[in-house]
Design an enzyme around this catalytic site. Structure first.
Site, PDB file in Angstrom:
ATOM      1  N   GLN A 117       0.835  -1.214   0.000  1.00 52.25           N
ATOM      2  CA  GLN A 117       0.000   0.000   0.000  1.00 52.25           C
ATOM      3  C   GLN A 117       0.862   1.253   0.000  1.00 52.25           C
ATOM      4  OE1 GLN A 117      -0.387   1.911   3.248  1.00 52.25           O
ATOM      5  NE2 GLN A 117      -1.395   3.551   2.115  1.00 52.25           N
ATOM      6  N   THR A 145      -3.799   4.479  -1.622  1.00 47.25           N
ATOM      7  CA  THR A 145      -4.833   5.036  -0.749  1.00 47.25           C
ATOM      8  C   THR A 145      -5.026   6.513  -1.062  1.00 47.25           C
ATOM      9  OG1 THR A 145      -4.222   3.437   0.936  1.00 47.25           O
ATOM     10  CG2 THR A 145      -5.521   5.336   1.663  1.00 47.25           C
ATOM     11  N   LYS A 216      -7.726   2.747  -3.196  1.00 43.43           N
ATOM     12  CA  LYS A 216      -8.404   2.517  -1.911  1.00 43.43           C
ATOM     13  C   LYS A 216      -8.957   3.817  -1.332  1.00 43.43           C
ATOM     14  CE  LYS A 216      -7.535   0.622   2.727  1.00 43.43           C
ATOM     15  NZ  LYS A 216      -7.354   1.763   3.631  1.00 43.43           N
ATOM     16  N   HIS A 240     -11.923   4.183   5.318  1.00 46.03           N
ATOM     17  CA  HIS A 240     -10.734   4.093   6.166  1.00 46.03           C
ATOM     18  C   HIS A 240     -11.126   3.661   7.590  1.00 46.03           C
ATOM     19  CE1 HIS A 240      -6.454   5.521   5.459  1.00 46.03           C
ATOM     20  NE2 HIS A 240      -6.383   5.137   6.717  1.00 46.03           N
ATOM     21  N   ASP A 271     -13.880  -2.425   2.491  1.00 43.74           N
ATOM     22  CA  ASP A 271     -13.564  -2.594   3.906  1.00 43.74           C
ATOM     23  C   ASP A 271     -14.303  -1.540   4.706  1.00 43.74           C
ATOM     24  OD1 ASP A 271     -12.083  -0.180   4.308  1.00 43.74           O
ATOM     25  OD2 ASP A 271     -10.193  -1.163   3.827  1.00 43.74           O
TER      26      ASP A 271
HETATM   27  C1  LIG Z   1      -4.667   1.311  13.345  1.00 42.49           C
HETATM   28  C2  LIG Z   1      -4.988   1.453  11.884  1.00 42.49           C
HETATM   29  C3  LIG Z   1      -3.985   1.854  10.999  1.00 42.49           C
HETATM   30  C4  LIG Z   1      -4.286   1.964   9.634  1.00 42.49           C
HETATM   31  N1  LIG Z   1      -3.280   2.283   8.757  1.00 42.49           N
HETATM   32  C5  LIG Z   1      -3.559   2.377   7.438  1.00 42.49           C
HETATM   33  C6  LIG Z   1      -2.527   2.670   6.499  1.00 42.49           C
HETATM   34  O1  LIG Z   1      -1.368   2.841   6.849  1.00 42.49           O
HETATM   35  N2  LIG Z   1      -2.870   2.740   5.184  1.00 42.49           N
HETATM   36  C7  LIG Z   1      -4.162   2.561   4.757  1.00 42.49           C
HETATM   37  O2  LIG Z   1      -4.437   2.654   3.558  1.00 42.49           O
HETATM   38  N3  LIG Z   1      -5.138   2.275   5.628  1.00 42.49           N
HETATM   39  C8  LIG Z   1      -4.878   2.178   6.941  1.00 42.49           C
HETATM   40  N4  LIG Z   1      -5.884   1.863   7.814  1.00 42.49           N
HETATM   41  C9  LIG Z   1      -7.231   1.591   7.300  1.00 42.49           C
HETATM   42  C10 LIG Z   1      -7.396   0.111   6.975  1.00 42.49           C
HETATM   43  O3  LIG Z   1      -6.642  -0.252   5.848  1.00 42.49           O
HETATM   44  C11 LIG Z   1      -8.864  -0.224   6.670  1.00 42.49           C
HETATM   45  O4  LIG Z   1      -9.355   0.649   5.684  1.00 42.49           O
HETATM   46  C12 LIG Z   1      -9.748  -0.155   7.901  1.00 42.49           C
HETATM   47  O5  LIG Z   1      -9.077  -0.605   9.044  1.00 42.49           O
HETATM   48  C13 LIG Z   1     -10.988  -1.000   7.657  1.00 42.49           C
HETATM   49  O6  LIG Z   1     -11.881  -0.873   8.666  1.00 42.49           O
HETATM   50  P1  LIG Z   1     -12.021  -1.924   9.885  1.00 42.49           P
HETATM   51  O7  LIG Z   1     -10.849  -1.666  10.772  1.00 42.49           O
HETATM   52  O8  LIG Z   1     -13.299  -1.471  10.466  1.00 42.49           O
HETATM   53  O9  LIG Z   1     -12.042  -3.319   9.326  1.00 42.49           O
HETATM   54  C14 LIG Z   1      -5.596   1.724   9.173  1.00 42.49           C
HETATM   55  C15 LIG Z   1      -6.584   1.318  10.083  1.00 42.49           C
HETATM   56  C16 LIG Z   1      -6.296   1.165  11.418  1.00 42.49           C
HETATM   57  C17 LIG Z   1      -7.378   0.706  12.350  1.00 42.49           C
END
Ligand SMILES: Cc1cc2nc3c(=O)[nH]c(=O)nc-3n(C[C@H](O)[C@H](O)[C@H](O)COP(=O)(O)O)c2cc1C
Length: 343
Positions: A117, A145, A216, A240, A271
């Site tokens: 990513q 993203t 994304k 996100h 997601d």
């Molecule tokens: C602690 C944390 C860190 C995340 N870091 C990133 C990241 O670095 N890059 C990104 O595209 N999404 C990031 N996300 C979003 C996740 O890729 C994803 O979209 C999201 O967690 C999905 O929702 P859910 O946690 O309810 O399953 C992060 C989410 C969390 C909870």
């Protein structure tokens, strides 16, 4: 399953770390709405189909045992010393793709992930360098993203004055000093990221790599159509996990419109709030080819490292197979044909 797991993780993690992962932007309206939206989706089962569940599928050219991939999550070493390596090993055991985050706490070379990513650093040389590193490390797709022009204000982190714990860094960026310990996550993110990325930048990236690209953070069908026209291979319908625009539409509610806009010209992943095998089938029925899982794997990692994460993925597959059986579905394709209703 995941409520208990979340409670166990909460009991184990420092409060500020728990808040950083569990929390969302603003008043956390979208964070809550993601779950509420899933729980409004009823499935209309089929009968006498003679089908036996086999959820194996292919997303972004990668074969997998079920239509589930690990979402990119930054700084996984905050939750367990083995961090990204532990979750990647669990994904391998489960036969599903692991998406390494650009802001991961182990390097691309250490993890050798299936997918990588990217955000949009102001320095495009840095971005291209990361693309080449991902290619050399054997990644088979990029996930770009686009819902973070700036990092949203997250009240819990402001209240906690949240900074990365000692020893946790954005490992891919460290050698040239671009990410430092001690500054708040929001400060260093907003210094690093380009706030004015446009479709021209996507064209630029598309012309510089042959790897499949998933975009994304797409919620508007017009953006989804534009993304397909720009040559992306998949869109990820995502808010996100409620961490960016507070008040953004739940991803599940945006999904049917996005599918309609892209037809079968592109794959559609989703997601934000997926917590069970039932949720996976709900997403398929509403038009997704597959889903990404975020926080449940963070909780599993916190509680049990690789074994914990592998256990959650096994349970998820068991649930998914049960829901497929109960809805008369054999394959992901069958689930995509299910009707839904509101409940
Ligand atoms: C602690 C944390 C860190 C995340 N870091 C990133 C990241 O670095 N890059 C990104 O595209 N999404 C990031 N996300 C979003 C996740 O890729 C994803 O979209 C999201 O967690 C999905 O929702 P859910 O946690 O309810 O399953 C992060 C989410 C969390 C909870």
């Amino acid at each position: 399953m995941t409520d208990e797991l979340a409670e166990a993780a909460k009991a184990r993690l420092p409060r500020a770390v728990w808040d950083f992962a569990a929390g969302g932007a603003g008043a956390e309206r979208t964070l809550a709405a993601n779950r509420a939206a899933f729980d409004r989706v009823a499935l209309v089962p089929r009968v006498l189909t003679g089908s036996v569940p086999d959820p194996a599928t292919r997303l972004l050219g990668t074969g997998m045992t079920m239509p589930v991939a690990v979402a990119p999550v930054a700084y996984l070493r905050m939750y367990h010393p083995d961090g990204d390596l532990a979750v990647a090993a669990a994904a391998r055991r489960a036969g599903i793709p692991f998406t390494a985050a650009m802001l991961g706490s182990h390097t691309i070379e250490e993890i050798r992930p299936d997918w990588f990513q990217l955000y949009w650093p102001r320095d495009r040389g840095l971005m291209l360098d990361l693309v080449r590193r991902a290619e050399r490390a054997g990644c088979s797709a990029l996930m770009v993203t686009v819902d973070m022009p700036v990092m949203a204000r997250r009240d819990r982190d402001v209240r906690n004055r949240f900074t990365l714990p000692d020893g946790v860094t954005a490992a891919n960026l460290v050698p040239d000093g671009r990410a430092r310990e001690g500054s708040t996550v929001v400060a260093h993110t907003n210094t690093l990221f380009d706030p004015a990325v446009s479709w021209a930048d996507l064209d630029w990236l598309r012309s510089r790599t042959a790897l499949p690209i998933a975009l994304k953070g797409v919620l508007d069908p017009r953006d989804a159509a534009r993304a397909v026209a720009a040559g992306v291979d998949a869109v990820v319908v995502s808010n996100h996990g409620g961490r960016q625009l507070d008040g953004a539409v739940p991803a599940v509610d945006a999904l049917p419109g996005v599918r309609e806009a892209v037809g079968e010209h592109s794959q559609v992943l989703l997601d934000s709030g997926v917590r069970s095998g039932l949720d996976v089938v709900r997403a398929l029925a509403l038009g997704a080819d597959g889903v990404l899982i975020g926080r449940p794997l963070v909780w599993a990692l916190s509680v049990g490292g690789t074994d914990g994460a592998a256990h959650v993925l096994r349970s998820l597959r068991d649930e998914l197979c049960e829901v497929l059986a109960l809805t008369g579905c054999g394959t992901v394709g069958d689930a995509r044909e299910l009707a839904t209703a509101r409940m």
